[in-house]
Design an enzyme around this catalytic site. Sequence first.
Site, PDB file in Angstrom:
ATOM      1  N   GLU A 145     -76.435  -5.902  15.583  1.00  0.00           N
ATOM      2  CA  GLU A 145     -76.083  -6.110  14.189  1.00  0.00           C
ATOM      3  C   GLU A 145     -76.764  -5.055  13.328  1.00  0.00           C
ATOM      4  OE1 GLU A 145     -76.285 -10.076  12.706  1.00  0.00           O
ATOM      5  OE2 GLU A 145     -75.339 -10.945  14.473  1.00  0.00           O
ATOM      6  N   HIS A 163     -74.033 -11.431   1.222  1.00  0.00           N
ATOM      7  CA  HIS A 163     -73.398 -10.999   2.463  1.00  0.00           C
ATOM      8  C   HIS A 163     -72.198 -10.133   2.101  1.00  0.00           C
ATOM      9  CE1 HIS A 163     -71.555 -10.971   6.404  1.00  0.00           C
ATOM     10  NE2 HIS A 163     -72.662 -11.513   6.884  1.00  0.00           N
ATOM     11  N   ARG A 204     -77.561  -4.761   4.638  1.00  0.00           N
ATOM     12  CA  ARG A 204     -76.582  -5.591   3.932  1.00  0.00           C
ATOM     13  C   ARG A 204     -76.477  -5.258   2.449  1.00  0.00           C
ATOM     14  NH1 ARG A 204     -77.384 -11.653   6.519  1.00  0.00           N
ATOM     15  NH2 ARG A 204     -76.217 -11.236   8.441  1.00  0.00           N
ATOM     16  N   HIS A 226     -75.600 -15.286  -0.124  1.00  0.00           N
ATOM     17  CA  HIS A 226     -75.717 -15.732   1.263  1.00  0.00           C
ATOM     18  C   HIS A 226     -77.088 -16.298   1.604  1.00  0.00           C
ATOM     19  CE1 HIS A 226     -74.863 -15.957   5.496  1.00  0.00           C
ATOM     20  NE2 HIS A 226     -75.751 -15.023   5.822  1.00  0.00           N
ATOM     21  N   ARG A 258     -83.383  -9.213   3.855  1.00  0.00           N
ATOM     22  CA  ARG A 258     -83.536  -9.796   5.189  1.00  0.00           C
ATOM     23  C   ARG A 258     -82.762  -9.006   6.230  1.00  0.00           C
ATOM     24  NH1 ARG A 258     -80.436 -13.284   8.210  1.00  0.00           N
ATOM     25  NH2 ARG A 258     -79.010 -13.696   6.470  1.00  0.00           N
TER      26      ARG A 258
END
Length: 517
Positions: free
Chosen positions: A109, A224, A274, A335, A370
């Site tokens: 990811e 997100h 992100r 998110h 994060r």
Amino acid sequence: MARVVVVGSGIAGLVAALRAAERHEVTIVTKGTVAEGSTRYAQGGIAAAVFSDDSVASHVADTLRAGAGLNVLAAVEALCGDGPQRVRELIALGVAFDRDGTGLARGLEAAHSSARVLHAGGDATGAEIERALAHAIRGAGIRVVTDAFLRDVMVSDGAVSGVALQLADGTETVLDADAVILATGGWGQLYAHTTNPSIATGDGVAAAWRAGALLADLEFTQFHPTALRLPFGDGGSRTFLVSEAVRGEGAVLRNAKGERFMLDAHPDAELAPRDVVARAIAVEMAAQDGLPVVLDATALGADFLARRFPTIDAACRAAGIDWSREPVPVTPAAHYAMGGVATDVHGRTSVPGLYAVGEIACTGAHGANRLASNSLLEGLVFAHRAADAIDTPWADAPAWTEGPTVSAESMPPAASDSDVPFDRARLQQVLWAGAGLHRDRTGLERAARALAAMRLPEPGEDANLLQLGRLVVAAALSREESRGAHFRSDFPLPADAAPHHTVLAPLPAPTEVTVPC
């Protein structure tokens, strides 16, 4: 044996309860049922350095890089260092992570330097973890109180004494406790577009603040990049999460012209952090009059998409989209909250006896942004640590929160003369416009005025959302720089000074709560 009340039933709450129940009398309190909450919706997986070609040091480095200079190192080391053992314990509890010909399957990811993300059911990792933990809770015979709303945390003589609850029938009661572990999740319902369930109204954060706990870094909400954008008849939009793992497998983002725009936005393109991807999408959407961008996974093929992402595949097909043949429209959505109740590496807050674990907490592990798939890990690791700390002497407030604090009451604007009835949809639009992906002083002050004008509702979810909305805006106004998930167009670069945390001062004194017998 201490009396322990755990509020919340996601991964953090259930792990804390299971661990604490080994030595203490435990009661779990949950606003809905045990199965509700954000954990069950987690698609991408859980990150941990459990493979021979990976290392804790590498996981630490990736987490620090994503956190944009604001991580608390001790918290990152605890998160990544404890992670492998905690994941093995999940497997021992019966969590069925996906496997391939070599053993545990793993995915890559965004912003990870190694493929270290475990998943279950393709894209149903959270649901599988929740299933196994709920089964373990039933087997342990732990008392569970369902349909109970956390009204307040009770404080007596400067320490926690229990929780005040409102039950489903409208009655109110108090559960006495020697320790309270809050695991109530985040505040996604502050925003018009969110991947969070309807119960994510920040109840635990608001209750902790009223009880005198320090809050930190509330300006850092992670958006997100890719939530499914499907219009309703009323002009709204539903925001079903399309996992980052889809991009990890090779899906790409395209604008209305069919162009891949992330190639020019960041060297890692679709696998950039992100906040970078979400803001790049917002820029493209603004340039095409608000039309969503699309996520193109057609090159992955129908069989692979159905096998690897069965939940997303079913959601797309239910919406009439064959994503193996056509791109899907996506939009950023609120998110995850990086900020929350300030804690040390054992979940201890600034109020003796009060712990916070999972998304409600701000350990500093995530910093300003994060790292993907560190959220389930956070709940797992720090819940275990908090339960183990119940028998240890209480520490002072987390050391990293020392220094000047921001008082929400001292921030502009002055109290408004108007008295506008509270409206949740209006609040969500105010936060989305003024404290969303792109911020500046004008927009934040406009949001602050709008929130100040709203009449505080009776105690409940709406009151918590309004209190938190005001605090989020106050924190965002105070941070005059861009860092991680907090972007201000009037201060587009990080400040020259050393990175600092935004610590919100609690109310002058904990709120006294009177509950009828």
